[in-house]
Design a protein around this motif. Structure first.
Motif, mmCIF file in Angstrom:
data_model
loop_
_atom_site.group_PDB
_atom_site.id
_atom_site.type_symbol
_atom_site.label_atom_id
_atom_site.label_comp_id
_atom_site.label_asym_id
_atom_site.label_seq_id
_atom_site.Cartn_x
_atom_site.Cartn_y
_atom_site.Cartn_z
ATOM 1 N N TYR A 34 11.802 59.920 28.596
ATOM 2 C CA TYR A 34 10.184 61.008 28.135
ATOM 3 C C TYR A 34 10.742 62.236 28.757
ATOM 4 N N MET A 35 10.956 62.504 30.413
ATOM 5 C CA MET A 35 11.344 63.372 30.533
ATOM 6 C C MET A 35 12.410 63.869 30.433
ATOM 7 N N LEU A 36 13.930 63.315 29.536
ATOM 8 C CA LEU A 36 15.015 63.770 28.887
ATOM 9 C C LEU A 36 14.942 64.197 27.814
ATOM 10 N N GLY A 37 13.793 64.474 26.786
ATOM 11 C CA GLY A 37 13.156 64.780 25.834
ATOM 12 C C GLY A 37 12.976 66.169 26.919
ATOM 13 N N LEU A 38 11.388 66.503 27.524
ATOM 14 C CA LEU A 38 11.928 67.921 27.604
ATOM 15 C C LEU A 38 12.417 68.226 28.243
ATOM 16 N N TYR A 39 13.575 67.084 28.896
ATOM 17 C CA TYR A 39 15.269 68.178 28.877
ATOM 18 C C TYR A 39 15.469 68.976 28.162
ATOM 19 N N TYR A 40 15.255 68.554 26.950
ATOM 20 C CA TYR A 40 16.454 68.788 25.437
ATOM 21 C C TYR A 40 15.236 69.904 25.288
ATOM 22 N N LYS A 41 14.143 70.202 24.793
ATOM 23 C CA LYS A 41 13.208 70.626 23.837
ATOM 24 C C LYS A 41 13.950 72.278 23.478
ATOM 25 N N ASP A 42 13.883 72.579 24.495
ATOM 26 C CA ASP A 42 14.351 73.961 24.173
ATOM 27 C C ASP A 42 16.189 73.760 24.140
ATOM 28 N N ILE A 43 17.117 72.812 24.024
ATOM 29 C CA ILE A 43 18.143 72.810 24.090
ATOM 30 C C ILE A 43 18.731 72.797 22.627
ATOM 31 N N ASN A 44 17.775 71.468 22.136
ATOM 32 C CA ASN A 44 18.335 70.938 21.595
ATOM 33 C C ASN A 44 17.717 70.326 20.949
ATOM 34 N N VAL A 45 16.753 70.631 19.883
ATOM 35 C CA VAL A 45 14.807 69.376 19.242
ATOM 36 C C VAL A 45 15.069 68.995 18.496
ATOM 37 N N ASN A 46 16.637 68.640 17.962
ATOM 38 C CA ASN A 46 17.015 67.074 17.429
ATOM 39 C C ASN A 46 17.033 66.044 18.422
ATOM 40 N N LYS A 47 17.722 66.163 19.881
ATOM 41 C CA LYS A 47 17.612 65.380 21.203
ATOM 42 C C LYS A 47 16.522 64.937 21.614
ATOM 43 N N ALA A 48 16.175 66.393 21.544
ATOM 44 C CA ALA A 48 14.194 65.762 22.393
ATOM 45 C C ALA A 48 14.075 65.077 21.242
ATOM 46 N N TYR A 49 14.102 65.389 19.943
ATOM 47 C CA TYR A 49 13.051 64.292 19.310
ATOM 48 C C TYR A 49 13.526 62.781 19.590
ATOM 49 N N LEU A 50 15.541 62.892 19.279
ATOM 50 C CA LEU A 50 15.375 61.339 19.570
ATOM 51 C C LEU A 50 15.527 60.521 21.090
ATOM 52 N N CYS A 51 15.251 61.102 21.965
ATOM 53 C CA CYS A 51 14.596 60.886 23.467
ATOM 54 C C CYS A 51 13.288 60.347 23.509
ATOM 55 N N MET A 52 12.431 60.988 22.655
ATOM 56 C CA MET A 52 10.751 61.077 22.323
ATOM 57 C C MET A 52 10.986 59.825 22.217
ATOM 58 N N GLU A 53 10.917 59.373 20.973
ATOM 59 C CA GLU A 53 10.827 58.538 20.110
ATOM 60 C C GLU A 53 11.545 57.268 21.241
ATOM 61 N N MET A 54 12.862 57.389 21.499
ATOM 62 C CA MET A 54 12.671 56.144 22.750
ATOM 63 C C MET A 54 12.035 55.984 23.967
ATOM 64 N N ALA A 55 11.516 56.684 23.743
ATOM 65 C CA ALA A 55 10.536 56.618 25.089
ATOM 66 C C ALA A 55 9.572 56.098 24.794
ATOM 67 N N LEU A 56 8.756 56.192 23.156
ATOM 68 C CA LEU A 56 7.961 55.803 22.422
ATOM 69 C C LEU A 56 8.364 54.227 22.185
ATOM 70 N N TYR A 57 9.452 53.694 21.701
ATOM 71 C CA TYR A 57 10.199 52.136 21.445
ATOM 72 C C TYR A 57 9.433 51.680 22.366
ATOM 73 N N TYR A 58 9.608 52.201 23.978
ATOM 74 C CA TYR A 58 9.969 51.774 25.130
ATOM 75 C C TYR A 58 8.552 52.017 25.449
ATOM 76 N N CYS A 59 7.355 51.853 25.990
ATOM 77 C CA CYS A 59 6.463 52.377 26.454
ATOM 78 C C CYS A 59 5.451 51.617 26.205
ATOM 79 N N ASP A 60 4.826 50.546 27.206
ATOM 80 C CA ASP A 60 3.636 49.452 26.941
ATOM 81 C C ASP A 60 2.319 50.087 27.912
ATOM 82 N N ASN A 61 1.902 51.848 27.842
ATOM 83 C CA ASN A 61 0.922 52.402 28.954
ATOM 84 C C ASN A 61 0.135 52.870 27.756
ATOM 85 N N THR A 62 -0.921 52.595 27.361
ATOM 86 C CA THR A 62 -1.351 53.150 25.445
ATOM 87 C C THR A 62 -1.882 54.756 25.951
ATOM 88 N N ASP A 63 -2.185 54.952 27.206
ATOM 89 C CA ASP A 63 -2.094 56.238 27.691
ATOM 90 C C ASP A 63 -1.259 57.010 27.220
#
Length: 535
Positions: free
Chosen positions: A75-104
């Motif tokens: 998730y933090m890596l996604g935020l890091y890339y957010k304004d640099i490369n939106v595509n990399k940011a998206y891929l990072c967020m996708e993996m964050a969601l994949y690994y996340c087990d916390n509902t909130d």
């Protein structure tokens, strides 16, 4: 754990938190990987607040090296890339969601997707994983299980072409997987063995036309985050058309056996995985992958061809080089050199091809094609007939001089300017820049065909008669000239070599006294009269 550090960060006392972190970090090697990664999350939080993006990236990378399933780091890596490369940011967020087990936390991650998807530069596609299957049931099982274990099912489909397997249980296993896997699996069972190019092309036709396509051998197994890092490479910039991983067995993408000593506990040699057996070999390989699968600043090696055992192709590249969806030239059936041919076509179409240094795919490999013992040499001849040259003459770098350049860069601890009169398709440039990315390499090619491919690997290129032409770079501007003695005139070498520069390729033991005099005159200050007299 880390209560005091967490409290200081919560209060916004980041400087004091940094002192507390340093105390904790002294003992990081005493912690398990999960707890070490959690400490890196806190470190990255501190650096983000203090405005040090370099330290923040390094903390995230270090954390993922400890625990490649920590969703907060992705998730933090996604935020890091957010304004640099939106595509990399998206891929990072996708993996964050994949690994996340916390509902909130899942809700927070999900809320970030709409903005990225609606960004003008967004272009991420899902992936079709195209597996060509023929026998090797146990390896096939491991291949598919590795996808199910390490890849988010929402981002991919699996297309399997079975090439008329004769081993009992293969087709039954595939049919069962098609019915019972949580993944979307398409199965095409052939009545005859089509070979590699035709089989892959058939599978491509069944892939979603909007997807990127990942061609994966059935004797290959993914490691954690391998496909993620391949996709990060594919979306590094718009020029990238294909990416491939590092492996234990893959032409020009192979990790040296000596690198696995830490994980095997013994010296290994070529084809070591065949001697250890599948179970132990995969364990050793995964150990290496765990320690090296993390975000890197210089994560990519530019190449002009990639090995087809695990090859991720951009949808756009497929549409441009295979308008009929025949990605691999079927002339090369049953196999070999179809991936070299594809590499040339991609390069000539303007696409970059990258080896991702943080993506690792195990490959059992080396079984050849049943009933076609001459396939390798036949494929080589087909390539020469199609293109008019032998690809083996371009594939390998000049290791001796390239290793000397790398040693010079490390000794000087700075970048060098190099002109390579043996540039070809850029193999030596690629090899040097994989270790020394800041080095500037200019390539001199024999013709425009070579230059058109080499420009993707070298920093600048020109072509023509290496002895007669005036190069488009300033005289005496290179620290190193790579030129084989007897092929490039000494006058041409001296024209572009700095006074304190080095000529590689002549061989000290082969230099005449006259040539040594010329080099000494050059080093003491260019004097055209003296040089002309000596020449």
């Amino acid at each position: 754990m880390y209560e005091k550090l967490t409290e200081l960060i919560g209060k916004g006392d980041y400087k004091e938190a940094l002192y507390e972190f340093q105390d904790e970090y002294l003992h990081i090697d005493e912690k398990n990987n999960i707890d070490a990664a959690k400490l890196c999350v806190l470190e990255a939080t501190i650096w983000e607040a203090l405005g040090d993006d370099t330290a923040e990236f390094d903390a995230i990378a270090r954390g993922i090296a400890y625990d490649g399933s920590n969703y907060e780091l992705f998730y933090m890596l996604g935020l890091y890339y957010k304004d640099i490369n939106v595509n990399k940011a998206y891929l990072c967020m996708e993996m964050a969601l994949y690994y996340c087990d916390n509902t909130d936390d899942r809700r927070v991650i999900e809320s970030s997707f709409d903005e990225m998807v609606n960004s003008p530069g967004f272009r991420v596609r899902n992936t079709s994983i195209m597996i060509l299957s023929y026998n090797d049931l146990e390896l096939l099982k491991r291949c598919i299980e590795s996808i199910e274990r390490y890849v988010p099912k929402c981002s991919c489909e699996i297309v399997v072409v079975d090439n008329a397997s004769t081993q009992e249980g293969v087709i039954e296993y595939l049919k069962d997987k098609k019915e019972n896997s949580e993944f979307d699996i398409k199965l095409i069972a052939c009545d005859e063995n089509l070979g590699f190019p035709k089989g892959c092309n058939l599978g491509t036709k069944y892939c979603n036309k909007e997807n990127d396509v990942f061609y994966l051998n059935n004797d290959a197994c993914l490691t954690r985050n391998a496909l993620f890092f391949l996709r990060m490479g594919l979306y590094d910039n718009r020029d990238v058309g294909a990416v491939g991983p590092l492996s234990n067995s893959a032409s020009l993408q192979e990790i040296p056996p000596t690198e696995f000593y830490k994980y095997s506990g013994k010296e290994l040699s070529d084809m070591w995985h065949r001697k250890l057996g599948i179970e132990e070999s995969i364990k050793v390989f995964k150990g290496y992958a765990h320690d090296h699968s993390y975000p890197m600043r210089s994560a990519y090696i530019k190449r002009f061809r990639l090995t087809g055992f695990a090859l991720l192709l951009a949808c756009q590249a497929i549409n441009e080089v295979a308008t009929d969806m025949k990605v691999f030239d079927e002339t090369f059936s049953p196999g070999y050199f179809e991936d070299d041919d594809l590499g040339i076509r991609l390069a000539r179409a303007g696409f970059a091809q990258l080896v991702c240094k943080n993506a690792f795919v195990y490959h059992n490999g080396g079984s050849g094609f049943e009933g076609h013992n001459d396939a390798l040499e036949a494929g080589r001849e087909k390539f020469k007939e199609k293109w008019g040259f032998d690809i083996w003459g371009y594939s390998l770098p000049w290791f001796e001089v390239a290793d000397e350049v790398i040693a010079m860069v490390k000794e000087k601890k700075g970048s060098l300017r190099i002109v390579d009169f043996t540039c070809g398709f850029g193999a030596t440039a690629s090899y040097i820049k994989s270790s020394c990315p800041e080095t500037f390499i200019a390539g001199v090619c024999r013709n425009s065909f070579e230059a058109g491919i080499a420009k993707r690997l070298a920093d600048d290129v020109c072509w023509g008669d290496t002895n007669a032409m005036k190069l488009p770079w300033s005289d005496r501007s290179f620290d190193v000239v790579i030129a084989p003695k007897g092929e490039v005139s000494m006058g041409q070498v001296m024209r572009y070599l700095k006074p304190d520069g080095k000529w590689l390729g002549a061989g000290e033991e082969n230099k005449t006294e006259n040539e040594k005099d010329i080099i000494n005159v050059n080093a003491s200050g260019f004097d055209s009269v003296k040089v002309d007299d000596l020449l």
